[in-house]
Design a protein around this motif. Structure first.
Motif, PDB file in Angstrom:
ATOM      1  N   TYR A   5       0.814  -1.216   0.000  1.00 23.92           N
ATOM      2  CA  TYR A   5       0.000   0.000   0.000  1.00 23.92           C
ATOM      3  C   TYR A   5       0.847   1.266   0.000  1.00 23.92           C
ATOM      4  O   TYR A   5       0.384   2.321   0.427  1.00 23.92           O
ATOM      5  N   ASP A   6       2.060   1.178  -0.499  1.00 20.79           N
ATOM      6  CA  ASP A   6       2.931   2.354  -0.559  1.00 20.79           C
ATOM      7  C   ASP A   6       2.314   3.460  -1.416  1.00 20.79           C
ATOM      8  O   ASP A   6       2.404   4.639  -1.078  1.00 20.79           O
ATOM      9  N   LYS A   7       1.671   3.067  -2.511  1.00 22.63           N
ATOM     10  CA  LYS A   7       1.020   4.053  -3.379  1.00 22.63           C
ATOM     11  C   LYS A   7      -0.062   4.813  -2.610  1.00 22.63           C
ATOM     12  O   LYS A   7      -0.214   6.020  -2.771  1.00 22.63           O
ATOM     13  N   LEU A   8      -0.817   4.089  -1.788  1.00 27.39           N
ATOM     14  CA  LEU A   8      -1.879   4.721  -1.003  1.00 27.39           C
ATOM     15  C   LEU A   8      -1.307   5.725  -0.024  1.00 27.39           C
ATOM     16  O   LEU A   8      -1.806   6.849   0.087  1.00 27.39           O
ATOM     17  N   MET A   9      -0.264   5.333   0.679  1.00 23.66           N
ATOM     18  CA  MET A   9       0.325   6.237   1.666  1.00 23.66           C
ATOM     19  C   MET A   9       0.844   7.507   0.989  1.00 23.66           C
ATOM     20  O   MET A   9       0.662   8.613   1.508  1.00 23.66           O
ATOM     21  N   ASN A  10       1.441   7.364  -0.183  1.00 28.24           N
ATOM     22  CA  ASN A  10       1.926   8.534  -0.923  1.00 28.24           C
ATOM     23  C   ASN A  10       0.768   9.410  -1.386  1.00 28.24           C
ATOM     24  O   ASN A  10       0.839  10.640  -1.305  1.00 28.24           O
ATOM     25  N   LEU A  11      -0.304   8.784  -1.874  1.00 31.52           N
ATOM     26  CA  LEU A  11      -1.459   9.541  -2.350  1.00 31.52           C
ATOM     27  C   LEU A  11      -2.152  10.270  -1.199  1.00 31.52           C
ATOM     28  O   LEU A  11      -2.567  11.419  -1.352  1.00 31.52           O
ATOM     29  N   LYS A  13      -0.753  11.362   1.530  1.00 32.39           N
ATOM     30  CA  LYS A  13       0.112  12.487   1.883  1.00 32.39           C
ATOM     31  C   LYS A  13      -0.015  13.608   0.846  1.00 32.39           C
ATOM     32  O   LYS A  13      -0.138  14.784   1.199  1.00 32.39           O
ATOM     33  N   GLU A  14      -0.028  13.230  -0.424  1.00 28.08           N
ATOM     34  CA  GLU A  14      -0.137  14.202  -1.520  1.00 28.08           C
ATOM     35  C   GLU A  14      -1.435  15.004  -1.445  1.00 28.08           C
ATOM     36  O   GLU A  14      -1.463  16.200  -1.716  1.00 28.08           O
ATOM     37  N   LYS A  15      -2.521  14.340  -1.036  1.00 27.29           N
ATOM     38  CA  LYS A  15      -3.828  15.003  -0.965  1.00 27.29           C
ATOM     39  C   LYS A  15      -4.105  15.622   0.394  1.00 27.29           C
ATOM     40  O   LYS A  15      -5.197  16.124   0.649  1.00 27.29           O
ATOM     41  N   LEU A  55     -10.465   9.557  -2.518  1.00 27.88           N
ATOM     42  CA  LEU A  55      -9.262  10.004  -3.220  1.00 27.88           C
ATOM     43  C   LEU A  55      -9.469  10.159  -4.725  1.00 27.88           C
ATOM     44  O   LEU A  55      -8.560  10.571  -5.439  1.00 27.88           O
ATOM     45  N   GLU A  56     -10.685   9.807  -5.194  1.00 34.44           N
ATOM     46  CA  GLU A  56     -11.024   9.886  -6.617  1.00 34.44           C
ATOM     47  C   GLU A  56      -9.988   9.139  -7.464  1.00 34.44           C
ATOM     48  O   GLU A  56      -9.326   9.715  -8.333  1.00 34.44           O
ATOM     49  N   CYS A  57      -9.859   7.833  -7.178  1.00 37.51           N
ATOM     50  CA  CYS A  57      -8.877   7.019  -7.878  1.00 37.51           C
ATOM     51  C   CYS A  57      -9.404   5.609  -8.078  1.00 37.51           C
ATOM     52  O   CYS A  57     -10.521   5.297  -7.677  1.00 37.51           O
ATOM     53  N   GLN A  58      -8.608   4.767  -8.685  1.00 40.04           N
ATOM     54  CA  GLN A  58      -8.919   3.364  -8.909  1.00 40.04           C
ATOM     55  C   GLN A  58      -8.094   2.507  -7.953  1.00 40.04           C
ATOM     56  O   GLN A  58      -7.032   2.959  -7.478  1.00 40.04           O
ATOM     57  N   PRO A  59      -8.518   1.261  -7.672  1.00 35.25           N
ATOM     58  CA  PRO A  59      -7.757   0.407  -6.762  1.00 35.25           C
ATOM     59  C   PRO A  59      -6.286   0.256  -7.136  1.00 35.25           C
ATOM     60  O   PRO A  59      -5.422   0.225  -6.260  1.00 35.25           O
ATOM     61  N   GLY A  60      -5.982   0.192  -8.410  1.00 33.34           N
ATOM     62  CA  GLY A  60      -4.592   0.073  -8.847  1.00 33.34           C
ATOM     63  C   GLY A  60      -3.750   1.298  -8.518  1.00 33.34           C
ATOM     64  O   GLY A  60      -2.521   1.234  -8.514  1.00 33.34           O
ATOM     65  N   ASP A  61      -4.419   2.416  -8.227  1.00 36.64           N
ATOM     66  CA  ASP A  61      -3.705   3.637  -7.852  1.00 36.64           C
ATOM     67  C   ASP A  61      -3.270   3.619  -6.391  1.00 36.64           C
ATOM     68  O   ASP A  61      -2.438   4.438  -5.994  1.00 36.64           O
ATOM     69  N   ILE A  62      -3.843   2.706  -5.592  1.00 38.22           N
ATOM     70  CA  ILE A  62      -3.533   2.711  -4.163  1.00 38.22           C
ATOM     71  C   ILE A  62      -2.851   1.444  -3.663  1.00 38.22           C
ATOM     72  O   ILE A  62      -2.399   1.398  -2.533  1.00 38.22           O
ATOM     73  N   MET A  63      -2.814   0.416  -4.496  1.00 40.27           N
ATOM     74  CA  MET A  63      -2.162  -0.815  -4.052  1.00 40.27           C
ATOM     75  C   MET A  63      -1.507  -1.518  -5.230  1.00 40.27           C
ATOM     76  O   MET A  63      -1.859  -1.278  -6.375  1.00 40.27           O
ATOM     77  N   GLU A  64      -0.542  -2.381  -4.907  1.00 38.57           N
ATOM     78  CA  GLU A  64       0.119  -3.136  -5.953  1.00 38.57           C
ATOM     79  C   GLU A  64       0.490  -4.513  -5.440  1.00 38.57           C
ATOM     80  O   GLU A  64       0.771  -4.694  -4.256  1.00 38.57           O
TER      81      GLU A  64
END
Length: 71
Positions: A5-11, A13-15, A55-64
């Motif tokens: 979930y590194d992408k989620l944590m970055n997103l 923080k970004e938002k 976050l107005e995103c897709q699941p692939g934007d928050i996890m990998e």
């Protein structure tokens, strides 16, 4: 755990979503947030859905998926 979930944590923080703001606005439960931060345990699809909506995103934007080489 093969889901990261590194992408989620970055997103988050970004938002501008801090741990305090997530708890205050009751976006996700404290236990779900802890699972995400530590990478231990499964995250419910309702939690993923709620995060994507906020976050107005897709699941692939928050996890990998990252293959676990020890298995």
């Amino acid at each position: 755990m093969p889901i990261k979930y590194d992408k989620l944590m970055n997103l988050l923080k970004e938002k501008g979503y801090t741990t305090y703001r997530i708890r205050k606005e009751n976006i996700i439960s404290q236990s779900a947030l802890q699972k995400i931060r530590t990478g231990v345990g499964d995250i419910d699809t309702r939690t993923i859905s709620k995060l994507c909506k906020v976050l107005e995103c897709q699941p692939g934007d928050i996890m990998e998926y990252v293959e676990d080489e020890t298995e």
